[in-house]
Structure formats: structure tokens, C-alpha cells
Design a protein around this motif. Structure first.
Motif, mmCIF file in Angstrom:
data_model
loop_
_atom_site.group_PDB
_atom_site.id
_atom_site.type_symbol
_atom_site.label_atom_id
_atom_site.label_comp_id
_atom_site.label_asym_id
_atom_site.label_seq_id
_atom_site.Cartn_x
_atom_site.Cartn_y
_atom_site.Cartn_z
ATOM 1 N N ARG A 40 4.794 0.722 4.869
ATOM 2 C CA ARG A 40 3.355 0.296 4.784
ATOM 3 C C ARG A 40 2.255 1.510 4.382
ATOM 4 O O ARG A 40 1.442 1.563 3.864
ATOM 5 C CB ARG A 40 2.988 -0.236 6.223
ATOM 6 C CG ARG A 40 3.285 -1.418 6.675
ATOM 7 C CD ARG A 40 2.623 -1.872 7.884
ATOM 8 N NE ARG A 40 3.012 -1.119 9.271
ATOM 9 C CZ ARG A 40 3.857 -0.988 9.820
ATOM 10 N NH1 ARG A 40 4.950 -2.162 9.753
ATOM 11 N NH2 ARG A 40 4.176 -0.283 10.764
ATOM 12 N N ARG A 69 3.481 4.199 2.411
ATOM 13 C CA ARG A 69 3.759 4.245 1.177
ATOM 14 C C ARG A 69 2.767 3.420 0.326
ATOM 15 O O ARG A 69 2.223 4.020 -0.802
ATOM 16 C CB ARG A 69 5.234 4.113 0.706
ATOM 17 C CG ARG A 69 6.059 5.151 0.779
ATOM 18 C CD ARG A 69 7.638 4.920 0.452
ATOM 19 N NE ARG A 69 8.565 5.967 0.578
ATOM 20 C CZ ARG A 69 9.914 5.886 0.469
ATOM 21 N NH1 ARG A 69 10.507 4.867 0.022
ATOM 22 N NH2 ARG A 69 10.497 6.965 0.652
ATOM 23 N N LYS A 70 2.694 2.024 0.760
ATOM 24 C CA LYS A 70 1.792 1.394 -0.264
ATOM 25 C C LYS A 70 0.403 1.661 0.122
ATOM 26 O O LYS A 70 -0.270 1.712 -0.906
ATOM 27 C CB LYS A 70 2.076 -0.233 0.414
ATOM 28 C CG LYS A 70 1.137 -1.299 -0.523
ATOM 29 C CD LYS A 70 1.368 -2.450 0.371
ATOM 30 C CE LYS A 70 0.667 -3.540 -0.451
ATOM 31 N NZ LYS A 70 0.970 -5.058 0.052
ATOM 32 N N ALA A 71 0.140 2.191 1.353
ATOM 33 C CA ALA A 71 -1.214 2.497 1.469
ATOM 34 C C ALA A 71 -1.669 3.795 0.531
ATOM 35 O O ALA A 71 -2.745 4.020 0.128
ATOM 36 C CB ALA A 71 -1.717 2.735 3.003
ATOM 37 N N THR A 81 -0.287 4.924 -2.052
ATOM 38 C CA THR A 81 -0.420 4.716 -3.556
ATOM 39 C C THR A 81 -1.726 3.834 -3.912
ATOM 40 O O THR A 81 -2.247 4.412 -4.954
ATOM 41 C CB THR A 81 0.825 3.630 -3.924
ATOM 42 O OG1 THR A 81 2.153 4.177 -3.652
ATOM 43 C CG2 THR A 81 0.841 3.358 -5.455
ATOM 44 N N THR A 82 -2.127 2.967 -2.916
ATOM 45 C CA THR A 82 -3.235 2.373 -3.307
ATOM 46 C C THR A 82 -4.525 3.515 -3.031
ATOM 47 O O THR A 82 -5.620 3.350 -3.918
ATOM 48 C CB THR A 82 -3.623 1.266 -2.455
ATOM 49 O OG1 THR A 82 -2.479 0.189 -2.429
ATOM 50 C CG2 THR A 82 -4.830 0.371 -2.751
ATOM 51 N N ARG A 83 -4.570 4.090 -2.029
ATOM 52 C CA ARG A 83 -5.813 4.989 -1.903
ATOM 53 C C ARG A 83 -5.845 6.360 -2.558
ATOM 54 O O ARG A 83 -6.884 6.836 -2.969
ATOM 55 C CB ARG A 83 -5.597 5.512 -0.291
ATOM 56 C CG ARG A 83 -6.916 6.405 0.372
ATOM 57 C CD ARG A 83 -8.251 5.437 0.309
ATOM 58 N NE ARG A 83 -8.029 4.305 1.336
ATOM 59 C CZ ARG A 83 -8.283 4.401 2.600
ATOM 60 N NH1 ARG A 83 -8.858 5.639 2.949
ATOM 61 N NH2 ARG A 83 -8.238 3.253 3.498
ATOM 62 N N PRO A 140 -3.879 7.320 -5.733
ATOM 63 C CA PRO A 140 -2.843 7.089 -6.823
ATOM 64 C C PRO A 140 -2.779 8.263 -7.771
ATOM 65 O O PRO A 140 -1.970 8.496 -8.332
ATOM 66 C CB PRO A 140 -3.688 6.067 -7.752
ATOM 67 C CG PRO A 140 -5.151 6.241 -7.323
ATOM 68 C CD PRO A 140 -5.183 6.645 -5.892
ATOM 69 N N ARG A 174 1.617 13.302 -3.202
ATOM 70 C CA ARG A 174 2.013 12.880 -2.121
ATOM 71 C C ARG A 174 3.248 13.368 -1.327
ATOM 72 O O ARG A 174 3.620 12.748 -0.472
ATOM 73 C CB ARG A 174 1.813 11.346 -2.147
ATOM 74 C CG ARG A 174 0.257 10.581 -2.811
ATOM 75 C CD ARG A 174 0.547 9.246 -2.592
ATOM 76 N NE ARG A 174 1.551 8.541 -3.631
ATOM 77 C CZ ARG A 174 1.142 8.387 -4.665
ATOM 78 N NH1 ARG A 174 0.175 8.622 -5.406
ATOM 79 N NH2 ARG A 174 2.337 7.831 -5.530
#
Length: 202
Positions: free
Chosen positions: A158, A160-162, A164-166, A168, A172
């Protein structure tokens, strides 16, 4: 005679080298010309300038001022850890990525944050000299470990996905591990202090 000429020529070479260095130091350098040494980092250059400016020529006085400066910096850092002031946070906690990770973790309940109190309870149960209770303690220990692993795996995906979205285009590296380490701390003992409530999405 050869020894005399050799000594004289050696002295002349040293003098010429000294004159060249003096000339190089006295003449302003072309900003576009290579310097022959790496440019120091801004933080290093600033600290060097501060050290030069702060120097009084008295070693004891300089040491006293340095101690006072360190105490002031530590006080600001402690205050920043309590209120989240980005200006004075330690390097590992600075930046929008790390702040988002902290808020992401603090807004959720993690099984890992209950590890220490549960470990104490299980340890006490395991000290009771009754096979049934010791078996319960062992089962509880295995269950806690399994829940922490599953919860941590879910958090990794969760988070990692957040990220990548927030973010890019932001670096990180180490952010997920930073979040996992924060889950191991009880919420009220975390530093920097949580700035969001449970259930409040960052």
C-alpha cells in the motif's frame, strides 16, 4: 662544482615554484576555469564559514561557544520532533516523502506497534510453570509474529503504491523501510510526534 650547481639549481627550482604558487593565489581565478579540486557541499561550506566567523582566537571561548551552539541546535531539534517543524528535523526525517510516510503510518493501526506490550505479556505467561499456559504463550507468540508479518507485507504494498502515485519524480529510496521501522514503535512514543489522527488520510 657539480654539487654546487646542483644545489643552486635545486634552490632556484624551489624558489620558482614558490613564486608560482604565490602568483596563483594572488591572481583572481576565472570562474569558468577548472579549480583542480572538487567543490565542497553547501552544508560543508556553510559550516566552515560559520567556524571561521565564530572563531575568537581563544580556544576555551571557541569551545564554549561551540557547546552552546550545539545545545541550542539540540533544543530546536527536540522541539521539531515534537511539533514536526521541518526546518530543524534530523536529516533522516526531513522532506515531503518522509513526512507523507509518517502520516501514512500514523493514520493506521499496525499490529507491530503492539509488539512490545504483547511480548511482555507472553513472556510473563511463559514463566508460569504450567504446561497448558506455556502452550498458550507459545501459540500467542506464533500468532503475533504471523500477524505482524502479514500486516507489514500489506503495508509495504500500500505504501509503495501511494508513494508512486503521490511522488512520481521524488527520490523514494529507504522510505518504505522508514515506515516499517515506525510501525514497530508505539504511537505515543514515536518521534517525530504523529501529526494526524487515526483514520485521517494524509
Amino acid at each position: 662544482m657539480g654539487f654546487v650547481f646542483g644545489s643552486r639549481s635545486s634552490k632556484e627550482e624551489k624558489a620558482a615554484a614558490t613564486d608560482k604558487v604565490s602568483a596563483d593565489l594572488s591572481q583572481p581565478r576565472d570562474p569558468q576555469a577548472p579549480k583542480g579540486r572538487p567543490t565542497p557541499k553547501r552544508s560543508v561550506a556553510q559550516s566552515q564559514r560559520k567556524a571561521v566567523v565564530a572563531s575568537t582566537g581563544n580556544r576555551k571561548e571557541d569551545a564554549k561557544r561551540a557547546r552552546e551552539r550545539r545545545r541550542a541546535e539540540m533544543a530546536k531539534q527536540r522541539e521539531a520532533l515534537a511539533n514536526g517543524d521541518e526546518r530543524y528535523l534530523p536529516t533522516r526525517d526531513k522532506g515531503p516523502v518522509r513526512r507523507f510516510v509518517r502520516d501514512f503510518v500514523d493514520s493506521r493501526f499496525s499490529v507491530a506497534e503492539m509488539f512490545l506490550p504483547l511480548a511482555v505479556v507472553i513472556l510473563v505467561l511463559s514463566m508460569v510453570r504450567q504446561p497448558a499456559i506455556q502452550n498458550i504463550a507459545l501459540l500467542l507468540w506464533l500468532a503475533v509474529i504471523a500477524l505482524i508479518i502479514l500486516d507489514s507485507i500489506g503495508l509495504v504494498f500500500r505504501l509503495r503504491k501511494a508513494l508512486t502515485t503521490r511522488f512520481p519524480n521524488e527520490p523514494r529510496r529507504g522510505a518504505v523501510a522508514y515506515g516499517l521501522m515506525r510501525t514497530l514503535q508505539m504511537r505515543r512514543l514515536r518521534l517525530p510526534k504523529p501529526q494526524v489522527k487515526r483514520g485521517e488520510r494524509p
